[in-house]
Design a protein around this motif. Structure first.
Motif, PDB file in Angstrom:
ATOM      1  N   LEU A 311       0.845  -1.196   0.000  1.00  0.00           N
ATOM      2  CA  LEU A 311       0.000   0.000   0.000  1.00  0.00           C
ATOM      3  C   LEU A 311       0.880   1.246   0.000  1.00  0.00           C
ATOM      4  O   LEU A 311       1.819   1.358   0.787  1.00  0.00           O
ATOM      5  N   ASP A 312       0.568   2.175  -0.902  1.00  0.00           N
ATOM      6  CA  ASP A 312       1.280   3.453  -0.969  1.00  0.00           C
ATOM      7  C   ASP A 312       0.245   4.569  -1.036  1.00  0.00           C
ATOM      8  O   ASP A 312      -0.255   4.897  -2.111  1.00  0.00           O
ATOM      9  N   LYS A 315       0.752   7.466  -3.463  1.00  0.00           N
ATOM     10  CA  LYS A 315       0.724   7.248  -4.918  1.00  0.00           C
ATOM     11  C   LYS A 315      -0.567   7.805  -5.504  1.00  0.00           C
ATOM     12  O   LYS A 315      -1.654   7.497  -5.023  1.00  0.00           O
ATOM     13  N   GLU A 318      -4.113   5.741  -5.970  1.00  0.00           N
ATOM     14  CA  GLU A 318      -4.062   4.527  -5.160  1.00  0.00           C
ATOM     15  C   GLU A 318      -5.469   4.149  -4.698  1.00  0.00           C
ATOM     16  O   GLU A 318      -6.148   4.931  -4.032  1.00  0.00           O
ATOM     17  N   ASN A 319      -5.920   2.964  -5.081  1.00  0.00           N
ATOM     18  CA  ASN A 319      -7.246   2.490  -4.690  1.00  0.00           C
ATOM     19  C   ASN A 319      -7.224   1.651  -3.418  1.00  0.00           C
ATOM     20  O   ASN A 319      -8.273   1.374  -2.835  1.00  0.00           O
ATOM     21  N   VAL A 413      -0.860  -4.660  -0.805  1.00  0.00           N
ATOM     22  CA  VAL A 413      -1.984  -3.732  -0.822  1.00  0.00           C
ATOM     23  C   VAL A 413      -3.299  -4.500  -0.729  1.00  0.00           C
ATOM     24  O   VAL A 413      -3.478  -5.556  -1.341  1.00  0.00           O
TER      25      VAL A 413
END
Length: 496
Positions: A311-312, A315, A318-319, A413
């Motif tokens: 997970l970012d 970004k 990012e979803n 993620v």
């Protein structure tokens, strides 16, 4: 009329719930007539099952098999050129032939999730013992926007939740029947859990039901610390429960490997030379092919999982979202949108993953209350108001907490829809907490308590309807979109 309703209440409540579920999930479920999110993967995989094409995926194959069955039964795309589906794992709108229908591929998810509501009602009715309360809280599964979006699509959650609720119902039925728990009960529960895991491996959380079943089965020996008797029973129950889980899981893969008898476009998924040779010889149903193919599939799933990024949150686009935000429906996901002009007004139709805030926030409140109740009992020694309900609350709260703690250990993620399983646990727990607090009033059929439960169900429906443009792709203006942006942490993104 009242006497008639009372006479047939046993059938009216589940029949009414099923009708509502079929309408909510099923009406015009072929719309939007375009791909979104994981449909790009799963429809391609399902078509490979239909055409007998070998493929590998990060998820077990049962969900795609059932999608393929739905498409085969409907046969609504007969004569269309779907060859592109076998040439890739991710199809786009350019690969969809003109006149393509999504009804067949989405059918399994729709119909299974609709009938899963009956399991939900059965669980609550068996534990609470009151039809109206069970029906009122069952509506939370029907009128949750996130559940409906995924149930009306060619995705895995609706199919998996059917097996999850079936497992929970069977467990509830066995433990509330008043009859001795047999080894056959462990076996049948294992079959249902195996089917759950054969859709997505996060269904392994239900293995805790085996532990709970053993606890109910051997509670008298546990209380007396009869270790010899417990060990003897373990020797019997562990294979009785686990072998069906493993057997079902492997059986699904056996048929998956067996029917994958053709390699298209040289897509071998890094399969071993031995496995590829068996495919070319047409020996995919042999035990050698199963053994070799199973190792290759397992290796592929493992390597795929290792390659998923973390997970970012910084970004752009990012979803993914962090586990701690899921109970509050953070972060939502815009699956697709389309813009058009209606009577001179520009409007946008959205397919959005967002939960019904009444359902999600109430479910979270139920978990908080149940944790407080458990602490008050085991830390401060407060007596239970109803021991049976208290133990059920402990059980479903444990399932919720253990699932969430497990998700916290995963580094890749994750997305908001991974919360749908614990959401089911939390909704069941909420109904139990309500019944625990108002137990005396429910037993006396207190009108105010029943009216309040009914009013809560109506509120759930009203908020579901308010957010339904995100669920059914109903065109709305930018102002109408912003009316539904209740919280910043949802991170809704309007299209202007």
């Amino acid at each position: 009329m009242l006497n008639l309703i009372k006479k047939h209440a046993k059938h009216l409540f589940p029949a009414g719930l099923l009708l509502m579920a079929l309408l909510t999930y099923g009406v015009n479920y072929g719309y939007p007539n375009s791909l979104f999110w994981d449909e790009n993967y799963h429809i391609a995989s399902a078509q490979k099952h239909i055409d007998g094409v070998m493929y590998m995926e990060p998820h077990p194959p049962l969900g795609k098999m059932l999608m393929a069955l739905g498409e085969t039964v409907f046969n609504s795309n007969d004569g269309l050129n779907k060859a592109a589906f076998n040439n890739t794992d991710y199809i786009t709108g350019n690969d969809i032939p003109a006149g393509f229908s999504f009804y067949g591929f989405r059918f399994a998810s729709v119909i299974m999730m609709a009938f899963a509501v009956l399991f939900m009602y059965g669980i609550l009715h068996r534990i609470i013992g009151h039809r109206f309360i069970a029906a009122a809280f069952s509506t939370l599964v029907i009128f949750d926007n996130a559940l409906v979006v995924h149930s009306r699509s060619a995705m895995l959650e609706g199919i998996q939740l059917f097996f999850i609720l079936a497992s929970l119902y069977y467990f509830t039925r066995v433990t509330t029947s008043g009859k001795p728990i047999r080894l056959g009960h462990y076996a049948w529960l294992g079959v249902l859990i195996g089917l759950t895991i054969a859709v997505k491996v996060n269904g392994a959380i239900l293995l805790l039901l085996m532990v709970m079943l053993f606890g109910v089965d051997q509670w008298h020996n546990i209380k007396s610390w009869n270790l010899v008797a417990l060990l003897k029973r373990l020797v019997q129950t562990v294979p009785s429960g686990t072998l069906p889980v493993v057997g079902v899981f492997l059986a699904v893969f056996y048929f998956h490997i067996g029917f994958g008898s053709e390699i298209v476009n040289n897509r071998t998924y890094k399969a071993s030379p031995e496995y590829l040779e068996l495919i070319r010889k047409g020996e995919t149903f042999s035990l050698t092919a199963f053994r070799t193919g199973m190792k290759d599939h397992w290796r592929y799933m493992s390597e795929y999982a290792d390659g998923v990024p973390r997970l970012d949150v910084c970004k752009p686009g990012e979803n993914g979202s962090h586990v701690t935000g899921w109970p509050l429906s953070a972060k939502t996901i815009s699956y697709r949108w389309g813009k058009d002009t209606y009577d001179g007004v520009v409007k946008t139709n959205y397919t959005y993953l967002i939960g019904n805030p009444i359902v999600w926030f109430s479910a979270l409140a139920g978990i908080v209350l149940s944790l407080g109740l458990i602490i008050s009992r085991f830390v401060y020694g407060n007596p239970e108001k109803d021991r049976s309900l208290f133990l059920w609350i402990c059980g479903f709260t444990s399932l919720y907490v253990i699932y969430m703690l497990t998700m916290l250990q995963i580094e890749r993620v994750m997305y908001l829809y991974h919360y749908l399983i614990p959401l089911i646990f939390a909704v069941i727990n909420l109904s139990l907490v309500f019944s625990y607090i108002y137990r005396d009033e429910i037993l006396q059929n207190n009108k105010h308590t029943l009216i309040n439960a009914g009013a809560f169900a109506v509120l759930v429906f009203a908020v579901f309807a308010f957010f339904s443009p995100f669920t059914y792709s109903i065109p709305i203006s930018a102002d109408q979109f912003e009316m539904r942006e209740w919280f910043k942490f949802w991170r809704l993104e309007v299209v202007r």
